[in-house]
Motif scaffolding. Structure first.
Motif, PDB file in Angstrom:
ATOM      1  N   LEU A 102      -7.604  -7.340 -10.875  1.00 25.04           N
ATOM      2  CA  LEU A 102      -6.435  -7.063 -10.046  1.00 25.04           C
ATOM      3  C   LEU A 102      -5.693  -5.823 -10.540  1.00 25.04           C
ATOM      4  O   LEU A 102      -5.271  -4.974  -9.747  1.00 25.04           O
ATOM      5  CB  LEU A 102      -5.510  -8.277 -10.046  1.00 25.04           C
ATOM      6  CG  LEU A 102      -4.213  -8.170  -9.233  1.00 25.04           C
ATOM      7  CD1 LEU A 102      -4.510  -7.926  -7.764  1.00 25.04           C
ATOM      8  CD2 LEU A 102      -3.364  -9.422  -9.405  1.00 25.04           C
ATOM      9  N   ARG A 105      -7.586  -2.844  -9.715  1.00 28.36           N
ATOM     10  CA  ARG A 105      -7.552  -2.703  -8.252  1.00 28.36           C
ATOM     11  C   ARG A 105      -6.289  -1.975  -7.811  1.00 28.36           C
ATOM     12  O   ARG A 105      -6.317  -1.062  -6.986  1.00 28.36           O
ATOM     13  CB  ARG A 105      -7.608  -4.106  -7.624  1.00 28.36           C
ATOM     14  CG  ARG A 105      -7.588  -4.119  -6.111  1.00 28.36           C
ATOM     15  CD  ARG A 105      -8.953  -3.673  -5.601  1.00 28.36           C
ATOM     16  NE  ARG A 105      -9.022  -3.822  -4.176  1.00 28.36           N
ATOM     17  CZ  ARG A 105      -8.471  -2.967  -3.301  1.00 28.36           C
ATOM     18  NH1 ARG A 105      -7.775  -1.949  -3.728  1.00 28.36           N
ATOM     19  NH2 ARG A 105      -8.617  -3.165  -2.016  1.00 28.36           N
ATOM     20  N   VAL A 106      -5.150  -2.373  -8.401  1.00 29.50           N
ATOM     21  CA  VAL A 106      -3.860  -1.810  -8.009  1.00 29.50           C
ATOM     22  C   VAL A 106      -3.690  -0.391  -8.543  1.00 29.50           C
ATOM     23  O   VAL A 106      -3.291   0.522  -7.812  1.00 29.50           O
ATOM     24  CB  VAL A 106      -2.709  -2.715  -8.516  1.00 29.50           C
ATOM     25  CG1 VAL A 106      -1.361  -2.056  -8.260  1.00 29.50           C
ATOM     26  CG2 VAL A 106      -2.772  -4.075  -7.828  1.00 29.50           C
ATOM     27  N   LEU A 136      -2.775 -14.711  -6.298  1.00 27.15           N
ATOM     28  CA  LEU A 136      -2.734 -13.247  -6.254  1.00 27.15           C
ATOM     29  C   LEU A 136      -4.114 -12.650  -6.508  1.00 27.15           C
ATOM     30  O   LEU A 136      -4.551 -11.734  -5.810  1.00 27.15           O
ATOM     31  CB  LEU A 136      -1.749 -12.717  -7.306  1.00 27.15           C
ATOM     32  CG  LEU A 136      -0.266 -12.741  -6.962  1.00 27.15           C
ATOM     33  CD1 LEU A 136       0.555 -12.309  -8.163  1.00 27.15           C
ATOM     34  CD2 LEU A 136       0.029 -11.845  -5.762  1.00 27.15           C
ATOM     35  N   HIS A 140      -6.072 -10.780  -3.210  1.00 27.52           N
ATOM     36  CA  HIS A 140      -6.201  -9.325  -3.266  1.00 27.52           C
ATOM     37  C   HIS A 140      -7.577  -8.849  -3.716  1.00 27.52           C
ATOM     38  O   HIS A 140      -7.810  -7.648  -3.823  1.00 27.52           O
ATOM     39  CB  HIS A 140      -5.112  -8.744  -4.168  1.00 27.52           C
ATOM     40  CG  HIS A 140      -3.735  -8.915  -3.589  1.00 27.52           C
ATOM     41  ND1 HIS A 140      -3.246  -8.116  -2.587  1.00 27.52           N
ATOM     42  CD2 HIS A 140      -2.785  -9.834  -3.839  1.00 27.52           C
ATOM     43  CE1 HIS A 140      -2.038  -8.521  -2.255  1.00 27.52           C
ATOM     44  NE2 HIS A 140      -1.728  -9.558  -3.004  1.00 27.52           N
ATOM     45  N   ASN A 386      -3.279  -2.164  -0.701  1.00 20.97           N
ATOM     46  CA  ASN A 386      -2.537  -2.964  -1.668  1.00 20.97           C
ATOM     47  C   ASN A 386      -1.036  -2.929  -1.440  1.00 20.97           C
ATOM     48  O   ASN A 386      -0.266  -3.360  -2.292  1.00 20.97           O
ATOM     49  CB  ASN A 386      -2.814  -2.463  -3.095  1.00 20.97           C
ATOM     50  CG  ASN A 386      -4.169  -2.891  -3.593  1.00 20.97           C
ATOM     51  OD1 ASN A 386      -4.555  -4.033  -3.418  1.00 20.97           O
ATOM     52  ND2 ASN A 386      -4.906  -1.979  -4.184  1.00 20.97           N
ATOM     53  N   LYS A 388       0.977  -4.661   0.198  1.00 21.30           N
ATOM     54  CA  LYS A 388       1.670  -5.942   0.168  1.00 21.30           C
ATOM     55  C   LYS A 388       1.923  -6.401  -1.258  1.00 21.30           C
ATOM     56  O   LYS A 388       2.820  -7.196  -1.512  1.00 21.30           O
ATOM     57  CB  LYS A 388       0.841  -7.002   0.906  1.00 21.30           C
ATOM     58  CG  LYS A 388       0.751  -6.764   2.405  1.00 21.30           C
ATOM     59  CD  LYS A 388      -0.032  -7.876   3.062  1.00 21.30           C
ATOM     60  CE  LYS A 388      -0.138  -7.642   4.570  1.00 21.30           C
ATOM     61  NZ  LYS A 388      -0.918  -8.719   5.226  1.00 21.30           N
ATOM     62  N   LEU A 389       1.106  -5.938  -2.192  1.00 21.51           N
ATOM     63  CA  LEU A 389       1.257  -6.341  -3.580  1.00 21.51           C
ATOM     64  C   LEU A 389       2.204  -5.412  -4.321  1.00 21.51           C
ATOM     65  O   LEU A 389       3.067  -5.846  -5.071  1.00 21.51           O
ATOM     66  CB  LEU A 389      -0.108  -6.355  -4.275  1.00 21.51           C
ATOM     67  CG  LEU A 389      -0.127  -6.826  -5.725  1.00 21.51           C
ATOM     68  CD1 LEU A 389       0.337  -8.269  -5.809  1.00 21.51           C
ATOM     69  CD2 LEU A 389      -1.514  -6.676  -6.306  1.00 21.51           C
TER      70      LEU A 389
END
Length: 401
Positions: A102, A105-106, A136, A140, A386, A388-389
Motif C-alpha cells: 500500500l 502504491r501511494v 485499506l 486499494h 489513489n 480517495k486514500l
C-alpha cells in the motif's frame, strides 16, 4: 504471452512445510512470467534454492514464519531493494505485510496484489484498528487472489470490487498418485492387518483431530482393527494425547509427527483405507480456507471425509467426491466412517470421481495459467486512482526505489 516481471513476497515458503508453502512454490515453479520470490530463510534454504528455475531472495525478516514487529523495517528494506528492479506487479502472500504494498502504491505508483487464504480474512475482524488496516490494504490493491469461493466472499465483505478478485485454487502436486502400499512403512508402525483411518495436517483445533479421537471408541466396536493415524505436528498435540488417554484408545491412535517430502507423504496416503479431516470454524475466526489434503488423498485413490465448514465444501463435493459431516457431531463422524468401510459401491464411486477431479481441475500447470492470465490483465489495465486514500499527494521527482 507478454512475459511480466513479478515479485512474490512470501511469508512462508519451502523448505518450510505446509499448504501455503506448497501453493506459493508451485505457482512460482509453473508460472511463465519472470518471478523473483522474497522469502524467509530456513535451514537448508540455500540447497533448496539452488535446485529451482526461478530466483529466490532470502531474508531474516520472519520469526516462526510470521512477520514480527522488530522485523518490519528489515522487510520493508528488502522490498524496497526489489523495487529497484521495477517489477510489473508485486504479490504479497500475507494480508498484513500488504501494508508495504500500500505504501509503495501511494508513494511510488507500484502495482500490488494481495493473496488471501481464509483465516487471514477472519482473524483480524475482532480488532477494530487492524480490521480497518486490512480493509485499506485490500480495497486499494490492484488485485486480490483468493484460494476458494469461501475466501472470495470474505474478501468481498471488505468492499473489494469483485472484478479485481481472481480465484486460484491450491493444486495437487504430481507426486500424489496411486501406488502399492509401502510394506516397510506399514511394518514400522505395526499396521499389518489394520484398517487405517488417516489425517494429515497441523495439530490445531480447527482441523478436528479431537473429534475423530473422541469417536474412536464407537468406531472400534464396529471395526475392531481400526487405527487412527495422525500425520503432522503442532501446538494441540499435548491436548490430543490427553484426549486419547481419556477415551482409552491409546492402542488405536498413532501420532506420526511431521514428515518431510511429498514423496513420503504420498506413502502415507497410499497405506490408508480412508482419509478424514473434520475441520470446523472457530469463534476466534479460525477456519479452513480450502483443504488441499482432501485432493491429495483423492489423487492417491483414498475416499475422504471432511467437516462441513469453510473452503472444505469446495474441496470435497458431498456424495460425489467424498462425504461432508457436521464436524461437531460424533454421530455423523462415526456413521460416515462406517459407511465408507461397509458400502463398497459408494466407496468405489467416490474414489473414481475424486481421482478424476483432482487430476483434471487441480493440477498446477492449469492453475498457473489462470494466475499468469490475471497478471497480464492487471498489467494491461490502468493503475487505479489513489485520490480517495490520499487527497493531496506531493509531487515526487521519482518513484521510491
Amino acid at each position: 504471452m507478454n512475459r511480466k516481471k513479478v515479485v512474490l513476497v512470501a511469508g512462508v515458503f519451502p523448505p518450510g512445510i505446509g499448504g501455503m508453502q506448497s501453493y506459493y512454490y508451485n505457482l512460482s515453479k509453473h508460472t511463465k512470467h519472470e518471478i523473483t520470490v522474497l522469502a524467509p530463510a530456513y535451514p537448508g534454504s540455500e540447497a533448496f534454492d539452488g535446485q529451482q528455475s526461478f530466483r529466490t531472495v532470502r531474508g531474516a525478516f520472519m520469526r516462526n514464519e510470521r512477520a514480527h514487529i522488530l522485523s518490519w523495517g528489515r522487510l520493508f528494506r528488502h522490498v524496497r531493494k526489489m523495487m529497484v528492479e521495477e517489477p510489473d506487479v508485486t504479490v504479497y502472500g500475507y494480508v498484513l505485510i500488504g501494508i508495504i504494498g500500500l505504501l509503495f502504491r501511494v508513494f511510488g505508483k507500484r502495482r500490488y496484489v494481495i493473496s488471501t487464504h481464509g483465516m487471514d480474512m477472519l482473524m483480524f475482524r475482532r480488532f477494530i484498528g487492524l480490521n480497518q488496516i486490512v480493509k485499506l490494504i485490500l480495497v486499494h490493491a490492484d488485485g486480490v487472489l483468493t484460494n476458494s469461493i469461501f475466501t472470495r466472499k470474505l474478501v468481498e465483505d471488505y468492499g473489494v470490487d469483485p472484478s479485481r478478485i481472481r480465484l486460484v485454487h491450491p493444486g495437487v502436486e504430481a507426486v500424489f498418485d496411486q501406488r502399492s502400499a509401502n510394506v516397510e512403512l506399514i511394518r514400522r508402525h505395526g499396521l499389518e492387518d489394520k484398517y487405517v483411518i488417516l489425517s494429515v495436517g497441523r495439530l490445531v483445533t480447527r482441523k478436528g483431530q479431537d473429534r475423530v479421537i473422541e469417536a474412536m471408541p464407537e468406531i472400534l466396536k464396529h471395526i475392531p482393527n481400526a487405527v487412527y493415524v495422525i500425520v503432522g505436528d503442532g501446538p494441540d498435540r499435548a491436548r490430543l494425547e490427553h484426549i486419547v488417554q481419556v477415551n482409552g484408545v491409546s492402542d488405536a491412535v498413532i501420532f506420526i509427527g511431521s514428515i518431510s517430502g511429498s514423496e513420503s507423504l504420498n506413502d502415507y496416503y497410499n497405506m490408508a483405507d480412508q482419509f478424514i479431516m473434520v475441520c470446523r470454524e472457530l469463534e476466534k475466526g479460525d477456519a479452513e480456507g480450502f483443504g488441499i489434503v482432501y485432493l491429495e488423498a483423492a489423487s492417491a485413490g483414498v475416499p475422504v471425509i471432511a467437516g462441513r465448514s469453510g473452503g472444505a465444501l469446495e474441496a470435497v463435493l458431498d456424495g460425489v467426491t467424498g462425504l461432508l459431516v457436521n464436524p461437531d457431531s460424533h454421530t455423523e463422524i462415526i456413521e460416515s466412517v462406517l459407511q465408507l468401510a461397509q458400502d463398497h459401491a459408494l466407496r468405489d464411486r467416490l474414489i473414481t470421481a475424486g481421482y478424476k477431479r483432482a487430476k483434471t481441475g487441480f493440477q498446477y500447470e492449469v492453475l498457473a495459467e489462470i494466475f499468469d492470465q490475471y497478471v497480464e490483465e492487471l498489467c494491461a489495465s490502468p493503475r487505479a486512482n489513489n485520490s480517495k486514500l490520499v487527497r493531496k499527494r506531493p509531487r515526487m521527482k521519482q518513484d521510491i526505489r
